[in-house]
Design a protein around this motif. Structure first.
Motif, PDB file in Angstrom:
ATOM      1  N   GLY A  46      -1.012   5.486  -9.879  1.00  0.00           N
ATOM      2  CA  GLY A  46      -1.425   5.497  -8.497  1.00  0.00           C
ATOM      3  C   GLY A  46      -1.077   4.506  -7.630  1.00  0.00           C
ATOM      4  N   ASN A  47      -0.782   2.962  -8.235  1.00  0.00           N
ATOM      5  CA  ASN A  47      -0.006   2.169  -7.428  1.00  0.00           C
ATOM      6  C   ASN A  47       1.457   2.262  -7.270  1.00  0.00           C
ATOM      7  OD1 ASN A  47      -2.575   0.455  -7.016  1.00  0.00           O
ATOM      8  ND2 ASN A  47      -2.212  -0.541  -8.962  1.00  0.00           N
ATOM      9  N   TYR A  48       2.196   2.814  -8.326  1.00  0.00           N
ATOM     10  CA  TYR A  48       3.306   3.178  -8.233  1.00  0.00           C
ATOM     11  C   TYR A  48       3.518   4.225  -6.978  1.00  0.00           C
ATOM     12  CZ  TYR A  48       8.074   4.674  -9.342  1.00  0.00           C
ATOM     13  OH  TYR A  48       9.574   4.809  -9.669  1.00  0.00           O
ATOM     14  N   ALA A  49       2.800   5.196  -7.037  1.00  0.00           N
ATOM     15  CA  ALA A  49       2.811   6.441  -5.975  1.00  0.00           C
ATOM     16  C   ALA A  49       2.680   5.973  -4.688  1.00  0.00           C
ATOM     17  CB  ALA A  49       2.004   7.459  -6.519  1.00  0.00           C
ATOM     18  N   ALA A  50       2.010   4.882  -4.532  1.00  0.00           N
ATOM     19  CA  ALA A  50       1.557   4.372  -3.138  1.00  0.00           C
ATOM     20  C   ALA A  50       2.622   3.205  -2.860  1.00  0.00           C
ATOM     21  CB  ALA A  50       0.214   3.860  -3.097  1.00  0.00           C
ATOM     22  N   MET A  54       2.567  -2.516  -9.339  1.00  0.00           N
ATOM     23  CA  MET A  54       1.912  -1.992 -10.450  1.00  0.00           C
ATOM     24  C   MET A  54       0.374  -2.642 -10.842  1.00  0.00           C
ATOM     25  SD  MET A  54       3.591   0.524 -11.522  1.00  0.00           S
ATOM     26  CE  MET A  54       4.745   0.951 -12.956  1.00  0.00           C
ATOM     27  N   PHE A  55       0.403  -4.082 -10.912  1.00  0.00           N
ATOM     28  CA  PHE A  55      -0.938  -4.565 -11.267  1.00  0.00           C
ATOM     29  C   PHE A  55      -1.799  -5.196 -10.102  1.00  0.00           C
ATOM     30  CE2 PHE A  55       1.613  -4.766 -15.003  1.00  0.00           C
ATOM     31  CZ  PHE A  55       0.652  -4.448 -16.082  1.00  0.00           C
ATOM     32  N   SER A  56      -1.434  -4.393  -8.816  1.00  0.00           N
ATOM     33  CA  SER A  56      -2.153  -5.037  -7.552  1.00  0.00           C
ATOM     34  C   SER A  56      -3.473  -4.126  -7.730  1.00  0.00           C
ATOM     35  CB  SER A  56      -1.451  -4.501  -6.165  1.00  0.00           C
ATOM     36  OG  SER A  56      -1.598  -3.363  -6.031  1.00  0.00           O
ATOM     37  N   GLY A  57      -4.539  -5.062  -7.113  1.00  0.00           N
ATOM     38  CA  GLY A  57      -5.974  -4.424  -7.415  1.00  0.00           C
ATOM     39  C   GLY A  57      -6.446  -4.187  -8.596  1.00  0.00           C
ATOM     40  N   ILE A  58      -6.443  -5.364  -9.462  1.00  0.00           N
ATOM     41  CA  ILE A  58      -6.721  -5.484 -11.062  1.00  0.00           C
ATOM     42  C   ILE A  58      -8.037  -4.928 -11.257  1.00  0.00           C
ATOM     43  CG2 ILE A  58      -7.496  -7.777 -11.065  1.00  0.00           C
ATOM     44  CD1 ILE A  58      -4.941  -6.079 -13.459  1.00  0.00           C
ATOM     45  N   GLN A  59      -9.135  -5.020 -10.048  1.00  0.00           N
ATOM     46  CA  GLN A  59     -10.365  -4.702 -10.380  1.00  0.00           C
ATOM     47  C   GLN A  59     -10.296  -3.058 -10.828  1.00  0.00           C
ATOM     48  OE1 GLN A  59      -9.072  -5.741  -7.571  1.00  0.00           O
ATOM     49  NE2 GLN A  59      -9.667  -4.607  -5.737  1.00  0.00           N
ATOM     50  N   TRP A  60      -9.510  -2.280 -10.014  1.00  0.00           N
ATOM     51  CA  TRP A  60      -9.433  -0.856 -10.196  1.00  0.00           C
ATOM     52  C   TRP A  60      -8.797  -0.450 -11.663  1.00  0.00           C
ATOM     53  CZ3 TRP A  60     -12.310   1.535  -7.098  1.00  0.00           C
ATOM     54  CH2 TRP A  60     -12.473   1.026  -5.805  1.00  0.00           C
TER      55      TRP A  60
END
Length: 120
Positions: A46-50, A54-60
């Motif tokens: 999802g991060n890559y598609a947006a 890749m590891f942004s928003g680690i809480q997700w």
């Protein structure tokens, strides 16, 4: 000479086998672990598609992995309950209809071979 497990002579003897058997560690953890990894990777995709790192928003990532483990654990419980119910139905049918399940006819390996005639 070491004796192996006793071979049942009829399906009715299978009903006398112990029912509680501990599962191996890998069998117990495979489903939840694989779905936990899948949840973690889904957030990365999802991060890559947006077009985010890749590891942004680690809480997700943590939430996705934990949700995957929980779903995998629940799916294992549902599957185990289904298999236990199915086995109970089979056992009940076997006890009600023992005439449909005759004793096994034991054969020796030598009795199963046909005589060998060389062709030259």
């Amino acid at each position: 000479m070491a004796q192996g497990p006793k071979i049942p002579q009829s399906p009715l003897e299978l009903l006398d086998a112990p029912q509680a058997v501990d599962k191996p560690f890998l069998t117990k953890t495979w489903g939840p672990a694989s779905l936990g990894v899948l949840g973690f990777v889904a957030v990365m995709v999802g991060n890559y598609a947006a077009r985010r790192p890749m590891f942004s928003g680690i809480q997700w990532h943590i939430i996705g992995g934990a949700a995957g483990v929980g779903i995998g654990w629940k799916m294992d419980e549902i599957r185990n309950r289904y298999l236990a119910d199915r086995d109970a139905v089979y056992r009940h049918y076997i006890t009600l209809h023992p005439e449909d399940f005759p004793a096994y006819e034991r054969k020796k390996i030598g009795d199963m071979f046909q005589p060998w005639i060389p062709v030259r």
